[in-house]
Scaffold this motif. Structure first.
Motif, PDB file in Angstrom:
ATOM      1  N   HIS A  86      38.386  30.656  51.955  1.00 57.18           N
ATOM      2  CA  HIS A  86      39.653  30.213  52.537  1.00 57.18           C
ATOM      3  C   HIS A  86      39.479  29.825  54.002  1.00 57.18           C
ATOM      4  O   HIS A  86      40.017  28.812  54.463  1.00 57.18           O
ATOM      5  N   SER A  87      38.709  30.625  54.729  1.00 55.95           N
ATOM      6  CA  SER A  87      38.480  30.346  56.149  1.00 55.95           C
ATOM      7  C   SER A  87      37.766  29.010  56.336  1.00 55.95           C
ATOM      8  O   SER A  87      38.160  28.198  57.186  1.00 55.95           O
ATOM      9  N   LEU A  88      36.738  28.775  55.538  1.00 55.21           N
ATOM     10  CA  LEU A  88      35.983  27.520  55.647  1.00 55.21           C
ATOM     11  C   LEU A  88      36.847  26.323  55.254  1.00 55.21           C
ATOM     12  O   LEU A  88      36.874  25.305  55.948  1.00 55.21           O
ATOM     13  N   ALA A  89      37.560  26.453  54.143  1.00 58.10           N
ATOM     14  CA  ALA A  89      38.373  25.335  53.652  1.00 58.10           C
ATOM     15  C   ALA A  89      39.534  25.013  54.586  1.00 58.10           C
ATOM     16  O   ALA A  89      39.982  23.862  54.646  1.00 58.10           O
ATOM     17  N   SER A  90      40.024  26.016  55.334  1.00 58.55           N
ATOM     18  CA  SER A  90      41.169  25.815  56.227  1.00 58.55           C
ATOM     19  C   SER A  90      40.754  25.392  57.627  1.00 58.55           C
ATOM     20  O   SER A  90      41.612  25.098  58.469  1.00 58.55           O
ATOM     21  N   SER A  91      39.474  25.368  57.895  1.00 53.95           N
ATOM     22  CA  SER A  91      39.001  25.069  59.246  1.00 53.95           C
ATOM     23  C   SER A  91      39.271  23.614  59.626  1.00 53.95           C
ATOM     24  O   SER A  91      39.263  22.719  58.783  1.00 53.95           O
ATOM     25  N   LYS A  92      39.488  23.397  60.920  1.00 53.17           N
ATOM     26  CA  LYS A  92      39.639  22.038  61.439  1.00 53.17           C
ATOM     27  C   LYS A  92      38.274  21.404  61.719  1.00 53.17           C
ATOM     28  O   LYS A  92      38.180  20.213  62.006  1.00 53.17           O
ATOM     29  N   ASN A  93      37.242  22.225  61.628  1.00 52.32           N
ATOM     30  CA  ASN A  93      35.875  21.756  61.871  1.00 52.32           C
ATOM     31  C   ASN A  93      35.303  21.158  60.584  1.00 52.32           C
ATOM     32  O   ASN A  93      35.255  21.819  59.549  1.00 52.32           O
ATOM     33  N   LYS A  94      34.852  19.918  60.639  1.00 54.53           N
ATOM     34  CA  LYS A  94      34.371  19.215  59.449  1.00 54.53           C
ATOM     35  C   LYS A  94      33.155  19.898  58.835  1.00 54.53           C
ATOM     36  O   LYS A  94      33.030  19.966  57.611  1.00 54.53           O
ATOM     37  N   VAL A  95      32.254  20.398  59.675  1.00 46.96           N
ATOM     38  CA  VAL A  95      31.053  21.072  59.167  1.00 46.96           C
ATOM     39  C   VAL A  95      31.438  22.287  58.337  1.00 46.96           C
ATOM     40  O   VAL A  95      30.894  22.534  57.259  1.00 46.96           O
ATOM     41  N   LEU A  96      32.412  23.053  58.812  1.00 44.17           N
ATOM     42  CA  LEU A  96      32.854  24.247  58.093  1.00 44.17           C
ATOM     43  C   LEU A  96      33.604  23.878  56.812  1.00 44.17           C
ATOM     44  O   LEU A  96      33.405  24.509  55.767  1.00 44.17           O
ATOM     45  N   ARG A  97      34.463  22.866  56.897  1.00 46.98           N
ATOM     46  CA  ARG A  97      35.197  22.445  55.691  1.00 46.98           C
ATOM     47  C   ARG A  97      34.239  21.969  54.599  1.00 46.98           C
ATOM     48  O   ARG A  97      34.426  22.253  53.415  1.00 46.98           O
ATOM     49  N   ASN A  98      33.220  21.235  55.001  1.00 49.59           N
ATOM     50  CA  ASN A  98      32.264  20.704  54.024  1.00 49.59           C
ATOM     51  C   ASN A  98      31.403  21.792  53.393  1.00 49.59           C
ATOM     52  O   ASN A  98      30.798  21.583  52.336  1.00 49.59           O
ATOM     53  N   ALA A  99      31.356  22.959  54.032  1.00 51.43           N
ATOM     54  CA  ALA A  99      30.517  24.047  53.527  1.00 51.43           C
ATOM     55  C   ALA A  99      30.944  24.513  52.137  1.00 51.43           C
ATOM     56  O   ALA A  99      30.115  24.978  51.352  1.00 51.43           O
ATOM     57  N   VAL A 100      32.237  24.387  51.816  1.00 49.16           N
ATOM     58  CA  VAL A 100      32.698  24.853  50.505  1.00 49.16           C
ATOM     59  C   VAL A 100      32.320  23.870  49.397  1.00 49.16           C
ATOM     60  O   VAL A 100      32.516  24.159  48.211  1.00 49.16           O
ATOM     61  N   HIS A 101      31.784  22.706  49.777  1.00 56.03           N
ATOM     62  CA  HIS A 101      31.373  21.713  48.786  1.00 56.03           C
ATOM     63  C   HIS A 101      29.862  21.533  48.747  1.00 56.03           C
ATOM     64  O   HIS A 101      29.357  20.625  48.096  1.00 56.03           O
ATOM     65  N   VAL A 102      29.132  22.408  49.421  1.00 52.14           N
ATOM     66  CA  VAL A 102      27.686  22.257  49.537  1.00 52.14           C
ATOM     67  C   VAL A 102      27.004  22.511  48.193  1.00 52.14           C
ATOM     68  O   VAL A 102      27.455  23.337  47.392  1.00 52.14           O
ATOM     69  N   GLU A 103      25.938  21.769  47.925  1.00 54.35           N
ATOM     70  CA  GLU A 103      25.131  21.997  46.732  1.00 54.35           C
ATOM     71  C   GLU A 103      24.244  23.217  46.950  1.00 54.35           C
ATOM     72  O   GLU A 103      23.890  23.560  48.082  1.00 54.35           O
ATOM     73  N   GLU A 104      23.860  23.854  45.869  1.00 54.14           N
ATOM     74  CA  GLU A 104      23.065  25.082  45.963  1.00 54.14           C
ATOM     75  C   GLU A 104      21.768  24.858  46.750  1.00 54.14           C
ATOM     76  O   GLU A 104      21.365  25.720  47.550  1.00 54.14           O
ATOM     77  N   ALA A 105      21.138  23.710  46.559  1.00 60.66           N
ATOM     78  CA  ALA A 105      19.865  23.435  47.224  1.00 60.66           C
ATOM     79  C   ALA A 105      20.020  23.276  48.730  1.00 60.66           C
ATOM     80  O   ALA A 105      19.043  23.402  49.477  1.00 60.66           O
ATOM     81  N   GLU A 106      21.246  23.013  49.190  1.00 57.98           N
ATOM     82  CA  GLU A 106      21.489  22.774  50.612  1.00 57.98           C
ATOM     83  C   GLU A 106      22.131  23.971  51.313  1.00 57.98           C
ATOM     84  O   GLU A 106      22.517  23.872  52.478  1.00 57.98           O
ATOM     85  N   VAL A 107      22.253  25.085  50.601  1.00 56.00           N
ATOM     86  CA  VAL A 107      22.942  26.251  51.164  1.00 56.00           C
ATOM     87  C   VAL A 107      22.252  26.753  52.430  1.00 56.00           C
ATOM     88  O   VAL A 107      22.908  27.054  53.440  1.00 56.00           O
ATOM     89  N   GLU A 108      20.941  26.864  52.407  1.00 55.23           N
ATOM     90  CA  GLU A 108      20.220  27.405  53.560  1.00 55.23           C
ATOM     91  C   GLU A 108      20.445  26.562  54.809  1.00 55.23           C
ATOM     92  O   GLU A 108      20.695  27.089  55.901  1.00 55.23           O
ATOM     93  N   LYS A 109      20.378  25.234  54.648  1.00 48.55           N
ATOM     94  CA  LYS A 109      20.626  24.336  55.777  1.00 48.55           C
ATOM     95  C   LYS A 109      22.070  24.440  56.239  1.00 48.55           C
ATOM     96  O   LYS A 109      22.353  24.433  57.446  1.00 48.55           O
ATOM     97  N   CYS A 110      22.987  24.568  55.291  1.00 47.21           N
ATOM     98  CA  CYS A 110      24.406  24.683  55.619  1.00 47.21           C
ATOM     99  C   CYS A 110      24.666  25.938  56.441  1.00 47.21           C
ATOM    100  O   CYS A 110      25.464  25.911  57.393  1.00 47.21           O
ATOM    101  N   VAL A 111      24.007  27.031  56.103  1.00 52.26           N
ATOM    102  CA  VAL A 111      24.161  28.286  56.858  1.00 52.26           C
ATOM    103  C   VAL A 111      23.749  28.077  58.306  1.00 52.26           C
ATOM    104  O   VAL A 111      24.456  28.489  59.240  1.00 52.26           O
ATOM    105  N   ARG A 112      22.623  27.396  58.517  1.00 52.17           N
ATOM    106  CA  ARG A 112      22.156  27.136  59.886  1.00 52.17           C
ATOM    107  C   ARG A 112      23.155  26.256  60.635  1.00 52.17           C
ATOM    108  O   ARG A 112      23.434  26.483  61.820  1.00 52.17           O
ATOM    109  N   ASP A 113      23.712  25.259  59.941  1.00 47.85           N
ATOM    110  CA  ASP A 113      24.667  24.347  60.584  1.00 47.85           C
ATOM    111  C   ASP A 113      25.945  25.070  60.991  1.00 47.85           C
ATOM    112  O   ASP A 113      26.494  24.834  62.079  1.00 47.85           O
ATOM    113  N   VAL A 114      26.429  25.958  60.120  1.00 46.80           N
ATOM    114  CA  VAL A 114      27.645  26.717  60.418  1.00 46.80           C
ATOM    115  C   VAL A 114      27.406  27.637  61.608  1.00 46.80           C
ATOM    116  O   VAL A 114      28.247  27.734  62.525  1.00 46.80           O
TER     117      VAL A 114
END
Length: 260
Positions: free
Chosen positions: A50-78
């Motif tokens: 909910h926190s990620l999806a409600s964020s005004k930050n595009k990087v955080l919002r996109n995190a809820v749509h990340v593919e499994e293979a990109e999770v590690e990179k997404c964590v670093r970006d967040v």
């Protein structure tokens, strides 16, 4: 009208300032506060989602749509966006698990939906093999006299050709029945035996297909998130959906016994 207005006001104004005040007081972002204030499981992952999806930050919002293979990179970006040090292994591990659960749930739904969309095809050898396997698992001491036969009614199909009963749930209905009968053979045979009661009987296969529809509907509308996030500390798989289907059978039997 007032509820709608408050919802709009909260999501667009109040929530932002509330988060800002809490960050000043705690020196932690909302994600950090969630991890610090809740144990691993559904409550935590749902709050993170909910926190990620409600964020005004595009990087955080996109995190809820990340593919499994990109999770590690997404964590670093967040962590970079929220100015959290990469050496904070606790936060990194917790966010990684939450994102695996979120992305895994979405992937599981797509896999289940794709299977549901496949119509049963009597000209498809694999489909036919699964259907015959279902019969052999449930009726090991009785051979089918023909492919189209009234014998199918003995395991709860409505007519002499089961393919017509799979129209609503497609191949998913058959796959669930086979999985249940293969991995929980004794239980499946006992349930089938009870279904043949002269007064309190039920159509085993038809009930199974209806339970598939119920499990699918719960998965589609997100109601299975709490169950799967609590049960799986990672990416939910098709086996977890099958196991929930197994649970649906026992819930059905419980209600059936109470009502009858």
């Amino acid at each position: 009208m007032l509820v709608y207005f408050w919802g709009f006001l909260y999501s667009n104004y109040v929530r932002f300032w509330l988060k800002w005040i809490l960050r000043l007081l705690t020196r932690k972002c909302e994600l950090q506060r969630v991890f610090d204030g809740s144990k691993a499981g559904a409550q935590r992952t749902l709050s993170i989602e909910h926190s990620l999806a409600s964020s005004k930050n595009k990087v955080l919002r996109n995190a809820v749509h990340v593919e499994e293979a990109e999770v590690e990179k997404c964590v670093r970006d967040v962590m970079k966006e929220k100015k959290i040090e990469q050496k904070d292994t606790g936060f990194k591990t917790n966010l990684h698990i939450s994102l695996l659960q979120i992305s895994g749930y979405k992937k599981l739904y797509l896999n289940v939906e794709n299977l549901r969309k496949v119509p049963y095809d009597s000209d498809n050898e694999e489909h036919e093999e699964q259907l015959i396997e279902l019969w052999n698992l449930l009726m090991p001491n009785e051979n089918l006299k023909a492919r189209i036969t009234k014998q199918w009614c003995d395991i709860g199909f409505q007519g002499d050709d089961p393919k017509t009963d799979f129209r609503g749930m497609g191949l998913l209905g058959l796959v669930n029945l086979v999985y249940f009968s293969k991995h929980y053979t004794n239980e499946a045979r006992q349930i089938l035996s009870r279904s043949n009661h002269p007064k309190l009987g039920y159509s085993y296969a038809i009930v199974g297909i209806n339970l598939t529809e119920m499990a699918y509907s719960l998965l589609r509308n997100g109601a299975l998130k709490s169950h799967l996030y609590n049960m799986v500390s990672g990416s939910p798989q098709m086996d977890h959906f099958h196991q929930f289907y197994f649970s649906c059978w026992f819930l059905y039997l419980l209600v059936y016994c109470i009502c009858c």
